[in-house]
Motif scaffolding. Structure first.
Motif, PDB file in Angstrom:
ATOM      1  N   LEU A 192      44.785  40.969  34.642  1.00 53.03           N
ATOM      2  CA  LEU A 192      44.602  40.678  36.054  1.00 53.03           C
ATOM      3  C   LEU A 192      45.051  41.896  36.851  1.00 53.03           C
ATOM      4  O   LEU A 192      45.785  42.742  36.346  1.00 53.03           O
ATOM      5  CB  LEU A 192      45.383  39.422  36.421  1.00 53.03           C
ATOM      6  CG  LEU A 192      44.909  38.219  35.591  1.00 53.03           C
ATOM      7  CD1 LEU A 192      45.819  37.033  35.781  1.00 53.03           C
ATOM      8  CD2 LEU A 192      43.485  37.857  35.947  1.00 53.03           C
ATOM      9  N   GLY A 229      49.776  45.455  36.846  1.00 52.80           N
ATOM     10  CA  GLY A 229      48.332  45.292  36.967  1.00 52.80           C
ATOM     11  C   GLY A 229      47.554  46.603  37.003  1.00 52.80           C
ATOM     12  O   GLY A 229      46.336  46.606  36.869  1.00 52.80           O
ATOM     13  N   GLY A 253      52.493  40.884  31.983  1.00 50.61           N
ATOM     14  CA  GLY A 253      51.451  40.017  31.444  1.00 50.61           C
ATOM     15  C   GLY A 253      51.346  38.658  32.093  1.00 50.61           C
ATOM     16  O   GLY A 253      52.241  38.217  32.810  1.00 50.61           O
ATOM     17  N   GLU A 254      50.218  38.011  31.825  1.00 50.06           N
ATOM     18  CA  GLU A 254      49.981  36.658  32.325  1.00 50.06           C
ATOM     19  C   GLU A 254      50.192  35.707  31.136  1.00 50.06           C
ATOM     20  O   GLU A 254      49.358  35.628  30.229  1.00 50.06           O
ATOM     21  CB  GLU A 254      48.539  36.560  32.861  1.00 50.06           C
ATOM     22  CG  GLU A 254      48.063  35.154  33.163  1.00 50.06           C
ATOM     23  CD  GLU A 254      49.045  34.310  33.974  1.00 50.06           C
ATOM     24  OE1 GLU A 254      49.363  34.696  35.103  1.00 50.06           O
ATOM     25  OE2 GLU A 254      49.488  33.258  33.472  1.00 50.06           O
ATOM     26  N   CYS A 295      48.290  43.827  31.696  1.00 53.45           N
ATOM     27  CA  CYS A 295      47.799  42.526  32.186  1.00 53.45           C
ATOM     28  C   CYS A 295      46.331  42.710  32.541  1.00 53.45           C
ATOM     29  O   CYS A 295      45.957  43.726  33.128  1.00 53.45           O
ATOM     30  CB  CYS A 295      48.609  42.119  33.425  1.00 53.45           C
ATOM     31  SG  CYS A 295      48.195  40.483  34.054  1.00 53.45           S
ATOM     32  N   CYS A 315      51.042  44.691  42.281  1.00 48.87           N
ATOM     33  CA  CYS A 315      51.828  44.679  41.034  1.00 48.87           C
ATOM     34  C   CYS A 315      51.600  45.929  40.207  1.00 48.87           C
ATOM     35  O   CYS A 315      50.463  46.300  39.926  1.00 48.87           O
ATOM     36  CB  CYS A 315      51.463  43.427  40.228  1.00 48.87           C
ATOM     37  SG  CYS A 315      52.240  43.384  38.611  1.00 48.87           S
ATOM     38  N   CYS A 329      46.479  42.115  40.253  1.00 46.14           N
ATOM     39  CA  CYS A 329      47.081  41.806  41.546  1.00 46.14           C
ATOM     40  C   CYS A 329      47.419  43.138  42.227  1.00 46.14           C
ATOM     41  O   CYS A 329      48.020  44.016  41.603  1.00 46.14           O
ATOM     42  CB  CYS A 329      48.315  40.947  41.369  1.00 46.14           C
ATOM     43  SG  CYS A 329      47.922  39.416  40.492  1.00 46.14           S
ATOM     44  N   SER A 368      50.049  33.386  37.505  1.00 47.10           N
ATOM     45  CA  SER A 368      49.341  33.767  38.729  1.00 47.10           C
ATOM     46  C   SER A 368      48.389  32.661  39.158  1.00 47.10           C
ATOM     47  O   SER A 368      47.803  32.729  40.226  1.00 47.10           O
ATOM     48  CB  SER A 368      48.586  35.061  38.478  1.00 47.10           C
ATOM     49  OG  SER A 368      47.689  34.868  37.407  1.00 47.10           O
TER      50      SER A 368
HETATM   51 FE1  SF4 Z   1      51.091  41.464  37.767  1.00 46.98          FE
HETATM   52 FE2  SF4 Z   1      51.332  38.853  37.180  1.00 46.98          FE
HETATM   53 FE3  SF4 Z   1      49.241  39.743  38.611  1.00 46.98          FE
HETATM   54 FE4  SF4 Z   1      49.415  40.341  36.023  1.00 46.98          FE
HETATM   55  S1  SF4 Z   1      49.152  38.301  36.904  1.00 46.98           S
HETATM   56  S2  SF4 Z   1      48.848  41.754  37.651  1.00 46.98           S
HETATM   57  S3  SF4 Z   1      51.635  40.607  35.771  1.00 46.98           S
HETATM   58  S4  SF4 Z   1      51.416  39.793  39.202  1.00 46.98           S
END
Ligand code: SF4
Ligand code: SAH
Length: 391
Positions: free
Chosen positions: A136, A144, A193-194, A134, A141, A138, A227
């Motif tokens: 992103l 991530g 994933g997002e 992903c 997570c 977070c 997200s």
């Molecule tokens: Fe994890 Fe969802 Fe954030 Fe991606 S968007 S890092 S999958 S929580």
């Protein structure tokens, strides 16, 4: 320190590999029609052929052209020369004490993603992935922390559903009476994933899953979790129309910036505005607010009360997720008493506030624990803590 760029600039592989046949899995009906015509199917017949092939692939789970007996022998040979029907390959499978199944599947390029099946009384939910890793980050997570990212193709996304039906042995047998109980009755896009950073492929895959002449899952049984990619939320309502879940996780921008960094781009106010419009456009009932319970970070009574104020007027359900720990995680789970007290405040304000029961923890299949074993380019504990603003 400058904010890390929030990007959706990831590699998407074309559906057709430079050499070799085209995979029919994941093509929309229109796209399938186009490739059939391009490969010599007469235009007049193309729509009917799509209907026939579609049913074999998505209703009966057939992967061998030779079994498609309502097509002529000659046409079947032609198809087999030019096309393949391919889904991700299962690398390994684990079954939890509670019946949860987790598969590691391999996709083109040797990448791997995880797929989780959660059996429940009279139904079952498949949690699928939309990206390898992903973009992103977070801070709570596991996914991530994985560096390598690639968008899954539509075929790789719907292919996860087909793979699970294979493993659950749930393809109907042509001619047999329709069995109404379904092992795989729901899909959640809550794996790696997002999904809204891979919009077109997710949309096409979900359209295939919803198609009445195939897998036939109702849009009410598909939940997409984001997200908070605000500009794509309205598109999701209009072009997919599935249920929406949002990873909310905090009640102030200050805390949400740390937990869900995309908040720096689209803050709580912008997100709520997009969410307010969603139910009407998609004709869906409620939005699910996911809220991970992190000890001492976002779990006070004051947070609960703020949350109620923020979502006022939005038909909502609050799904409280006890934090699932992973090696190196910079947080701990709120106590059961704290989670119950938080849930109680929300419930008394008139919202359903179920506490998500962690499933498949013994096989690392719980929310936020997914991460493929081959790509453990893990950030250091210090780096994670620093990015979370805890360092
Ligand atoms: Fe994890 Fe969802 Fe954030 Fe991606 S968007 S890092 S999958 S929580
Ligand atoms: N990228 C999407 C969908 C995948 S994550 C999204 O973020 O919404 C599915 C859910 O699990 C999200 O709500 C996510 O915030 C949550 N989650 C991630 N890591 C977790 C963890 N360690 N414990 C509990 N929930 C977690």
């Amino acid at each position: 320190m400058a904010d890390a760029p929030i990007t959706q600039d990831v590699l998407t592989i074309p559906r057709k590999l430079p050499e070799g046949p085209v995979n029919l899995v994941g093509l929309t009906r229109d796209a399938m029609r186009d490739v059939l015509i391009a490969n010599g199917t007469p235009e007049k017949q193309a729509k009917m052929r799509v209907g026939q092939i579609w049913q074999w692939i998505y209703q009966w789970g057939v992967r061998d052209f030779d079994v498609m007996t309502n097509l002529s022998k000659f046409y079947r040979i032609e198809l087999a020369e030019r096309f393949v029907i391919e889904i991700p390959e299962v690398v390994s499978k684990q079954v939890s004490e509670d019946g949860t199944r987790k598969w590691l599947v391999r996709i083109a390029g040797g990448h791997e993603v995880e797929v989780v099946y959660i059996p429940e009384e009279g139904r079952g939910t498949l949690c699928i992935s939309s990206q390898v890793g992903c973009t992103l980050t977070c801070s709570f997570c596991h996914t991530g922390t994985q560096k390598l990212v690639r968008n899954l193709t539509a075929g790789e996304i719907v292919g996860q559903v087909m793979m699970a039906r294979d493993d659950l042995e749930e393809w109907p047998i042509p001619g047999a009476p329709k069995d109404e109980t379904r092992l795989l009755s729901n899909i959640v896009l809550m794996g790696m994933g997002e999904p809204l950073y891979n919009f077109e492929n997710v949309r096409d895959a979900m359209k295939i899953a919803m198609d009445a002449e195939g897998i036939q899952l109702s849009r009410r049984r598909i939940t997409l979790s984001t997200s908070g990619v605000v500009p794509e939320i309205a598109r999701t309502a209009a072009e997919i129309g599935c249920q929406l879940a949002v990873s909310f996780h905090a009640t102030t921008d200050e805390v949400r910036d740390k937990l869900v960094p995309i908040n720096k781009r689209w803050n709580i106010e912008a997100l709520l505005e997009a969410l307010r419009a969603y139910p009407k456009v998609s004709n869906s009932e409620r939005i699910t607010f996911e809220y991970v319970m992190l000890n001492g970070v976002n779990d006070t009574d004051e947070d609960a009360r703020r949350l109620i104020k923020l979502i006022d007027g939005i038909p909502a359900k609050i799904n409280l997720i006890p934090f699932n720990e992973w090696p190196g995680a910079p947080y701990t789970r709120s106590s059961n008493n704290r989670i119950r007290a938080f849930a109680d405040i929300i419930y008394k304000a008139g919202y359903a506030s179920p506490i998500r029961k962690p499933r498949g923890e013994d096989i690392m299949a719980a929310c936020g624990q997914l991460k493929s074993a081959t790509e453990r380019a893990r950030k250091s504990r210090a780096q994670i803590a620093q990015e979370a603003g805890l360092g």
